[in-house]
Scaffold this motif. Structure first.
Motif, PDB file in Angstrom:
ATOM      1  N   GLU A  22     -30.672 -18.430 -11.610  1.00  0.00           N
ATOM      2  CA  GLU A  22     -30.334 -19.549 -12.511  1.00  0.00           C
ATOM      3  C   GLU A  22     -31.523 -20.490 -12.733  1.00  0.00           C
ATOM      4  OE1 GLU A  22     -27.300 -21.958 -10.621  1.00  0.00           O
ATOM      5  OE2 GLU A  22     -28.573 -22.264  -8.866  1.00  0.00           O
TER       6      GLU A  22
ATOM      7  N   ASP B  24     -28.804 -20.036  -0.965  1.00  0.00           N
ATOM      8  CA  ASP B  24     -30.134 -19.892  -1.582  1.00  0.00           C
ATOM      9  C   ASP B  24     -31.209 -19.414  -0.596  1.00  0.00           C
ATOM     10  OD1 ASP B  24     -28.883 -20.836  -3.805  1.00  0.00           O
ATOM     11  OD2 ASP B  24     -30.144 -22.588  -4.097  1.00  0.00           O
TER      12      ASP B  24
ATOM     13  N   ARG C 152     -22.211 -33.897  -1.638  1.00  0.00           N
ATOM     14  CA  ARG C 152     -23.662 -34.098  -1.613  1.00  0.00           C
ATOM     15  C   ARG C 152     -23.985 -35.573  -1.426  1.00  0.00           C
ATOM     16  NH1 ARG C 152     -23.784 -29.398  -5.148  1.00  0.00           N
ATOM     17  NH2 ARG C 152     -25.049 -27.836  -4.100  1.00  0.00           N
TER      18      ARG C 152
END
Ligand code: F6P
Length: 343
Positions: free
Chosen positions: A222, A127, A72
């Motif tokens: 989550e 996602d 990242r």
């Protein structure tokens, strides 16, 4: 042309299929040279790379993960990061970079494109929260894996007359929770987009179980949020892109369900299981189509653009329109499936 390719952000099934498609299209159609940077933008900043060709990509299509590695790393948060990106591009004589990433990687790509770096984006993330595309690479596989896991939870839940809480990934959005919850017949789905009241959830479960021997599946993303003042969650850590590191809400929800309903509850956190393993046929196809389209966009010098799936066809979308705001589960879809209670 000399083309760079990288994968950034959380990995997902289908990344290797996308890399393979980029390499095949670039080499076979255009006779390009291709450089693969390791670990996302880190590889560009530190000039850590591997030469890629069709031979090196053989056998990649069904493999999970990414042969280039990922991170990242945000060039804007590393000392001289952007200058180092420019230097690497110059050193390799690169004409374009294909950045395969989610919101974080594509946001950095957008800002780099505005500074003149020739980037084309490919959206990936389990996602499915990137705008400008109906689906991101990895989402379909994650839903499939979650659905199969929840199907398995059903039989053990029924044997023990229990509530099974299944936590799935989805930091800011509930696409996986909603799709897998619906596909597997969950009793309750909790999404980040729709803050929940645990007391209402418990009432619903108690009503179901009062009808006799009955099992319930609660799918919780989550990133699901309790309504203010209803349930305390521990504060999450923050990464370089200011993302929260989540995981664990399922246990809190299960404990609370046991406390408020006296029903037996168990929790399963699917977590990174959803990101691992072989991609579905849909994700292999999507990744392949995106890879081909990204190389075509690079040759058209359509920089600052991302490729996205829109109603069946692959289109070019300005990165600026794809990032900044997340693609949330729309209200109409949530209320269309009865928002909280799916039965
Ligand atoms: O890639 C998105 C995602 O899978 C989120 O759903 C999740 O919150 C996050 O990545 C987890 O990332 P990490 O691999 O850093 O734990």
């Amino acid at each position: 042309m000399r083309l760079g390719v990288l994968t950034g952000g959380g990995d997902c099934p289908g990344l290797n299929a996308a890399i393979r498609a980029v390499v095949r299209k670039a080499e076979v159609t255009y006779d390009d040279r291709i450089v693969g940077f390791r670990d996302g933008w880190r590889g560009v900043i530190e000039d850590d790379y591997v030469d890629l060709d069709v031979e090196r990509c053989r056998g990649l299509l069904p493999k999970g993960g990414t042969m280039l590695g990922t991170s990242r790393t945000n060039p804007f948060k590393v000392d001289d990061g952007v200058a180092k990106v420019f230097a690497t591009i110059e050193r390799h004589g690169l004409d374009a970079i294909v950045a395969i990433g989610g919101e974080g990687t594509l946001s950095a790509s957008r800002s780099l494109a505005e500074l003149g770096i020739p980037v084309v984006g490919i959206p990936k993330t389990i996602d499915n929260d990137v705008n400008g595309t109906d689906f991101t690479i990895g989402f379909n596989t994650a839903v499939q894996v979650a659905t199969e896991a929840i199907d398995r939870l059903h039989t053990t839940a029924e044997s023990h007359n229990r509530v099974m809480v299944c936590e799935v990934m989805g930091r800011h959005v509930g696409w996986i929770a909603l799709n897998a919850g619906l596909a597997a017949g969950a009793a309750v789905v909790l999404l980040p987009e729709d803050p929940f009241d645990i007391a209402v959830v418990c009432d619903h479960l108690q009503r179901r179980h009062a009808k006799g021997r009955y099992a319930s599946i609660v799918v919780v993303a989550e990133g699901a949020k309790p309504k203010e003042g209803t349930l305390e969650l521990p504060p999450p850590e923050i990464d370089q892109y200011d993302h929260e590191r989540l995981g664990g809400i399922g246990s809190v929800v299960a404990q609370e369900i046991e406390k408020l309903t006296r029903l037996e509850a168990r929790v399963t956190i699917l977590g990174h299981v959803l990101r691992g393993g072989t991609p579905s046929a849909f994700d292999r196809m999507l990744a392949t189509r995106f890879g081909i389209a990204a190389v075509e966009a690079a040759h058209d010098r359509a920089f600052g653009m991302m490729v996205g799936l829109q109603g069946g066809s692959v289109e070019r979308v300005p990165l600026a329109d794809a990032v900044g705001e997340l693609k949330l589960v729309p209200e109409a879809l949530m209320s269309g499936v009865s928002r909280l209670f799916l039965d």
